[in-house]
Design a protein around this motif. Structure first.
Motif, short mmCIF file in Angstrom:
data_model
loop_
_atom_site.label_atom_id
_atom_site.label_comp_id
_atom_site.label_asym_id
_atom_site.label_seq_id
_atom_site.Cartn_x
_atom_site.Cartn_y
_atom_site.Cartn_z
N ALA A 6 0.83 -1.21 0.00
CA ALA A 6 0.00 0.00 0.00
C ALA A 6 0.87 1.26 0.00
CB ALA A 6 -0.92 0.00 1.21
N ARG A 7 1.86 1.29 0.86
CA ARG A 7 2.75 2.46 0.95
C ARG A 7 3.51 2.65 -0.36
NH1 ARG A 7 4.07 5.43 5.14
NH2 ARG A 7 3.18 3.95 6.60
N ASP A 8 3.99 1.56 -0.97
CA ASP A 8 4.71 1.64 -2.23
C ASP A 8 3.81 2.17 -3.34
OD1 ASP A 8 7.11 1.05 -3.88
OD2 ASP A 8 5.78 -0.42 -4.82
N LEU A 9 2.58 1.68 -3.40
CA LEU A 9 1.63 2.15 -4.41
C LEU A 9 1.39 3.65 -4.28
CD1 LEU A 9 -1.52 0.40 -5.61
CD2 LEU A 9 -1.67 2.77 -4.91
N LEU A 10 1.19 4.11 -3.06
CA LEU A 10 0.93 5.54 -2.84
C LEU A 10 2.17 6.39 -3.13
CD1 LEU A 10 -1.28 5.18 0.32
CD2 LEU A 10 -2.02 5.99 -1.92
N GLU A 73 -8.00 2.45 -1.61
CA GLU A 73 -7.85 1.15 -0.95
C GLU A 73 -6.51 1.05 -0.22
OE1 GLU A 73 -9.86 -1.43 -0.54
OE2 GLU A 73 -11.52 -0.69 -1.76
N ALA A 74 -5.46 1.55 -0.85
CA ALA A 74 -4.14 1.52 -0.23
C ALA A 74 -4.10 2.38 1.03
CB ALA A 74 -3.08 1.98 -1.23
N LEU A 75 -4.69 3.55 0.95
CA LEU A 75 -4.74 4.43 2.11
C LEU A 75 -5.54 3.78 3.22
CD1 LEU A 75 -3.63 7.18 2.86
CD2 LEU A 75 -5.72 8.21 1.98
N TRP A 76 -6.64 3.16 2.85
CA TRP A 76 -7.47 2.46 3.84
C TRP A 76 -6.69 1.31 4.47
CZ3 TRP A 76 -11.39 3.84 6.51
CH2 TRP A 76 -12.13 2.90 7.23
N ALA A 77 -5.90 0.60 3.68
CA ALA A 77 -5.10 -0.50 4.21
C ALA A 77 -4.09 0.01 5.24
CB ALA A 77 -4.37 -1.23 3.08
#
Length: 81
Positions: A6-10, A73-77
């Motif tokens: 998630a952090r990598d995606l963001l 979704e990534a932020l939510w994760a």
């Protein structure tokens, strides 16, 4: 979604660490209940800002979240962990 993924995606989407930290605080304080309502929560925060530059920055991030639900979704994760 795993926290590191998630952090990598963001990060690849252009989010800075301070933006991530603040977005997570906004979500917690304003009561985001799911990834789908996260863009609206961030947009509501933007509208409360008195600083025009800050308002524009948070509006842009809310738009990114709306345009790419995977970022929401990534932020939510990250929030759930």
């Amino acid at each position: 979604m795993h926290k590191a993924v998630a952090r990598d995606l963001l990060r690849k989407a252009g989010w800075s660490e301070p933006q991530l930290v603040m977005a997570l605080r906004i979500m917690a304080y304003d009561g985001a209940r799911s990834a789908t309502d996260t863009p609206e929560v961030i947009a509501a925060f933007a509208e409360r800002s008195e600083d025009a530059g800050e308002k524009a920055a948070w509006r842009a991030l809310a738009a990114k979240l709306s345009q790419d639900p995977q970022q929401a979704e990534a932020l939510w994760a990250l929030r759930r962990m």
